[in-house]
Design a protein around this motif. Structure first.
Motif, PDB file in Angstrom:
ATOM      1  N   GLU A   1     -69.891  -0.895 -94.555  1.00 31.06           N
ATOM      2  CA  GLU A   1     -69.242   0.047 -93.641  1.00 31.06           C
ATOM      3  C   GLU A   1     -70.059   0.238 -92.375  1.00 31.06           C
ATOM      4  O   GLU A   1     -69.520   0.282 -91.270  1.00 31.06           O
ATOM      5  N   MET A   2     -71.377   0.353 -92.534  1.00 38.18           N
ATOM      6  CA  MET A   2     -72.256   0.536 -91.382  1.00 38.18           C
ATOM      7  C   MET A   2     -72.196  -0.685 -90.452  1.00 38.18           C
ATOM      8  O   MET A   2     -72.085  -0.547 -89.236  1.00 38.18           O
ATOM      9  N   LEU A   3     -72.233  -1.885 -91.032  1.00 41.61           N
ATOM     10  CA  LEU A   3     -72.161  -3.103 -90.217  1.00 41.61           C
ATOM     11  C   LEU A   3     -70.810  -3.218 -89.521  1.00 41.61           C
ATOM     12  O   LEU A   3     -70.736  -3.633 -88.358  1.00 41.61           O
ATOM     13  N   MET A   4     -69.750  -2.830 -90.211  1.00 44.13           N
ATOM     14  CA  MET A   4     -68.429  -2.893 -89.588  1.00 44.13           C
ATOM     15  C   MET A   4     -68.319  -1.871 -88.457  1.00 44.13           C
ATOM     16  O   MET A   4     -67.681  -2.139 -87.430  1.00 44.13           O
ATOM     17  N   ASP A   5     -68.948  -0.705 -88.623  1.00 39.87           N
ATOM     18  CA  ASP A   5     -68.995   0.278 -87.534  1.00 39.87           C
ATOM     19  C   ASP A   5     -69.720  -0.313 -86.318  1.00 39.87           C
ATOM     20  O   ASP A   5     -69.275  -0.147 -85.184  1.00 39.87           O
ATOM     21  N   GLN A   6     -70.816  -0.998 -86.573  1.00 39.93           N
ATOM     22  CA  GLN A   6     -71.560  -1.624 -85.478  1.00 39.93           C
ATOM     23  C   GLN A   6     -70.728  -2.716 -84.809  1.00 39.93           C
ATOM     24  O   GLN A   6     -70.764  -2.883 -83.586  1.00 39.93           O
ATOM     25  N   LEU A   7     -69.961  -3.449 -85.608  1.00 41.87           N
ATOM     26  CA  LEU A   7     -69.090  -4.480 -85.067  1.00 41.87           C
ATOM     27  C   LEU A   7     -68.011  -3.868 -84.173  1.00 41.87           C
ATOM     28  O   LEU A   7     -67.704  -4.396 -83.099  1.00 41.87           O
ATOM     29  N   LEU A   8     -67.471  -2.749 -84.596  1.00 43.72           N
ATOM     30  CA  LEU A   8     -66.476  -2.046 -83.785  1.00 43.72           C
ATOM     31  C   LEU A   8     -67.082  -1.577 -82.472  1.00 43.72           C
ATOM     32  O   LEU A   8     -66.445  -1.681 -81.409  1.00 43.72           O
ATOM     33  N   VAL A   9     -68.316  -1.104 -82.511  1.00 39.15           N
ATOM     34  CA  VAL A   9     -68.994  -0.651 -81.291  1.00 39.15           C
ATOM     35  C   VAL A   9     -69.183  -1.817 -80.322  1.00 39.15           C
ATOM     36  O   VAL A   9     -68.884  -1.686 -79.128  1.00 39.15           O
ATOM     37  N   ILE A  10     -69.656  -2.956 -80.813  1.00 38.36           N
ATOM     38  CA  ILE A  10     -69.884  -4.094 -79.905  1.00 38.36           C
ATOM     39  C   ILE A  10     -68.551  -4.578 -79.329  1.00 38.36           C
ATOM     40  O   ILE A  10     -68.465  -4.900 -78.140  1.00 38.36           O
ATOM     41  N   LYS A  11     -67.503  -4.600 -80.131  1.00 35.92           N
ATOM     42  CA  LYS A  11     -66.181  -4.996 -79.618  1.00 35.92           C
ATOM     43  C   LYS A  11     -65.726  -4.015 -78.537  1.00 35.92           C
ATOM     44  O   LYS A  11     -65.260  -4.430 -77.474  1.00 35.92           O
ATOM     45  N   SER A  12     -65.886  -2.727 -78.790  1.00 36.76           N
ATOM     46  CA  SER A  12     -65.504  -1.712 -77.800  1.00 36.76           C
ATOM     47  C   SER A  12     -66.338  -1.819 -76.535  1.00 36.76           C
ATOM     48  O   SER A  12     -65.817  -1.679 -75.420  1.00 36.76           O
ATOM     49  N   ASP A  13     -67.635  -2.087 -76.682  1.00 34.60           N
ATOM     50  CA  ASP A  13     -68.510  -2.262 -75.520  1.00 34.60           C
ATOM     51  C   ASP A  13     -68.068  -3.448 -74.666  1.00 34.60           C
ATOM     52  O   ASP A  13     -68.070  -3.368 -73.430  1.00 34.60           O
ATOM     53  N   ILE A  14     -67.683  -4.524 -75.326  1.00 34.35           N
ATOM     54  CA  ILE A  14     -67.217  -5.714 -74.598  1.00 34.35           C
ATOM     55  C   ILE A  14     -65.931  -5.392 -73.841  1.00 34.35           C
ATOM     56  O   ILE A  14     -65.787  -5.734 -72.660  1.00 34.35           O
ATOM     57  N   GLU A  15     -64.996  -4.729 -74.509  1.00 35.28           N
ATOM     58  CA  GLU A  15     -63.731  -4.370 -73.863  1.00 35.28           C
ATOM     59  C   GLU A  15     -63.974  -3.467 -72.661  1.00 35.28           C
ATOM     60  O   GLU A  15     -63.392  -3.684 -71.584  1.00 35.28           O
ATOM     61  N   LEU A  16     -64.826  -2.474 -72.814  1.00 33.12           N
ATOM     62  CA  LEU A  16     -65.134  -1.560 -71.722  1.00 33.12           C
ATOM     63  C   LEU A  16     -65.810  -2.296 -70.561  1.00 33.12           C
ATOM     64  O   LEU A  16     -65.488  -2.060 -69.390  1.00 33.12           O
ATOM     65  N   PHE A  17     -66.707  -3.202 -70.880  1.00 36.30           N
ATOM     66  CA  PHE A  17     -67.401  -3.993 -69.865  1.00 36.30           C
ATOM     67  C   PHE A  17     -66.396  -4.799 -69.037  1.00 36.30           C
ATOM     68  O   PHE A  17     -66.446  -4.797 -67.802  1.00 36.30           O
ATOM     69  N   ILE A  18     -65.476  -5.450 -69.704  1.00 38.71           N
ATOM     70  CA  ILE A  18     -64.479  -6.265 -68.998  1.00 38.71           C
ATOM     71  C   ILE A  18     -63.541  -5.392 -68.172  1.00 38.71           C
ATOM     72  O   ILE A  18     -63.238  -5.708 -67.014  1.00 38.71           O
ATOM     73  N   LYS A  19     -63.096  -4.275 -68.743  1.00 40.05           N
ATOM     74  CA  LYS A  19     -62.231  -3.358 -67.989  1.00 40.05           C
ATOM     75  C   LYS A  19     -62.938  -2.838 -66.751  1.00 40.05           C
ATOM     76  O   LYS A  19     -62.323  -2.717 -65.677  1.00 40.05           O
ATOM     77  N   THR A  20     -64.211  -2.521 -66.872  1.00 41.88           N
ATOM     78  CA  THR A  20     -64.993  -2.025 -65.732  1.00 41.88           C
ATOM     79  C   THR A  20     -65.081  -3.078 -64.652  1.00 41.88           C
ATOM     80  O   THR A  20     -64.910  -2.768 -63.462  1.00 41.88           O
ATOM     81  N   ILE A  21     -65.325  -4.312 -65.034  1.00 45.19           N
ATOM     82  CA  ILE A  21     -65.373  -5.400 -64.050  1.00 45.19           C
ATOM     83  C   ILE A  21     -64.026  -5.554 -63.354  1.00 45.19           C
ATOM     84  O   ILE A  21     -63.964  -5.682 -62.129  1.00 45.19           O
ATOM     85  N   LEU A  22     -62.952  -5.532 -64.132  1.00 45.20           N
ATOM     86  CA  LEU A  22     -61.618  -5.660 -63.534  1.00 45.20           C
ATOM     87  C   LEU A  22     -61.334  -4.514 -62.569  1.00 45.20           C
ATOM     88  O   LEU A  22     -60.779  -4.738 -61.467  1.00 45.20           O
ATOM     89  N   ASN A  23     -61.704  -3.307 -62.949  1.00 43.06           N
ATOM     90  CA  ASN A  23     -61.449  -2.140 -62.091  1.00 43.06           C
ATOM     91  C   ASN A  23     -62.312  -2.136 -60.833  1.00 43.06           C
ATOM     92  O   ASN A  23     -61.871  -1.684 -59.771  1.00 43.06           O
ATOM     93  N   ASN A  24     -63.541  -2.613 -60.946  1.00 47.46           N
ATOM     94  CA  ASN A  24     -64.472  -2.544 -59.816  1.00 47.46           C
ATOM     95  C   ASN A  24     -64.466  -3.774 -58.923  1.00 47.46           C
ATOM     96  O   ASN A  24     -64.921  -3.694 -57.783  1.00 47.46           O
ATOM     97  N   THR A  25     -63.963  -4.894 -59.435  1.00 46.99           N
ATOM     98  CA  THR A  25     -64.049  -6.132 -58.672  1.00 46.99           C
ATOM     99  C   THR A  25     -62.711  -6.574 -58.122  1.00 46.99           C
ATOM    100  O   THR A  25     -62.638  -7.137 -57.039  1.00 46.99           O
ATOM    101  N   TYR A  26     -61.648  -6.328 -58.847  1.00 45.37           N
ATOM    102  CA  TYR A  26     -60.349  -6.889 -58.450  1.00 45.37           C
ATOM    103  C   TYR A  26     -59.363  -5.804 -58.068  1.00 45.37           C
ATOM    104  O   TYR A  26     -59.303  -4.745 -58.508  1.00 45.37           O
TER     105      TYR A  26
END
Length: 172
Positions: A147-172
Motif C-alpha cells: 500500500e505504501m509503495l502504491m501510494d508513492q507510485l500515485l504521488v510520482i504519477k500525480s507529480d508528472i501530470e502536474l509538471f506537464i500541465k504546468t509546462i503546457l500552461n506556462n509555455t503554450y
C-alpha cells in the motif's frame, strides 16, 4: 500534430494509467471446495495453483503490476515527453529513475508475497494443528508495504501530470 497537441495527447495517455491497491491478490494460492490448497507435486517440489491474474485489459493500465508490460509502456511515454521537451530532460530523468526504483521494489515485494503465500499453503497442507500467526503477521506487513509503495507510485504519477500541465500552461 503541433508540439502542444502532441504533449497534450501524451498527458492524456499518462492520465489513463491507474494505481490500484490490489494487495498482490494474484499471488494467493487457490483452494478447493474443502479449503485445501490446490497443488501438484514432483519428486522434490510442491507447486501451488494461484488465483487468476487480473484481466489483461485492466493490467494494461494498472501501474505497478508485475505481470504486464504496463510499466515499460509508462516509461516509453515519459521518454516521448522527454523528446518533445528536451529542455526538461533532467526532470524526466529524475521521474524515470524514481518510477523505476519504485517498480523494482514492487516487483521484489511481489516475489516475497508469492513465497509467503507458498509457505502459508504448505503450512495448511502439512499441519493439522498449530498456528501460522507469524506468517499471517508477515502477510499483513507485506500488504502494508505494498500500500505504501502504491501510494508513492500515485504521488510520482500525480507529480508528472502536474509538471506537464504546468509546462503546457506556462509555455503554450
Amino acid at each position: 500534430m503541433s508540439p502542444v497537441e502532441n504533449i497534450s495527447s501524451l498527458l492524456e495517455k499518462i492520465q489513463a494509467f491507474q494505481v490500484v491497491k490490489c494487495n498482490m491478490h494474484h499471488e494467493r494460492v487457490a483452494f478447493d471446495s474443502h479449503k485445501k490448497p490446490i497443488y501438484r507435486q514432483t519428486d522434490k517440489d510442491i507447486f501451488f495453483d494461484r488465483v487468476s491474474l487480473c484481466d489483461v485489459k485492466h493490467r494494461k493500465l494498472r501501474l505497478g503490476c508485475a505481470h504486464s508490460s504496463v510499466n515499460m509502456n509508462f516509461i516509453r511515454l515519459l521518454e516521448a515527453l522527454e523528446q518533445e521537451l528536451p529542455q526538461q530532460s533532467q526532470q524526466f530523468l529524475v521521474f524515470k529513475k524514481t518510477f523505476n526504483d519504485l517498480i523494482y521494489k514492487i516487483y521484489a515485494l511481489d516475489h516475497k508475497k508469492g513465497q509467503l503465500e507458498h509457505d502459508l499453503a504448505l503450512f495448511k497442507l502439512t499441519s493439522s494443528t498449530g498456528s501460522n500467526e507469524q506468517l499471517k503477521t508477515v502477510s499483513k506487513t507485506l500488504k502494508a508495504e505494498h500500500e505504501m509503495l502504491m501510494d508513492q507510485l500515485l504521488v510520482i504519477k500525480s507529480d508528472i501530470e502536474l509538471f506537464i500541465k504546468t509546462i503546457l500552461n506556462n509555455t503554450y
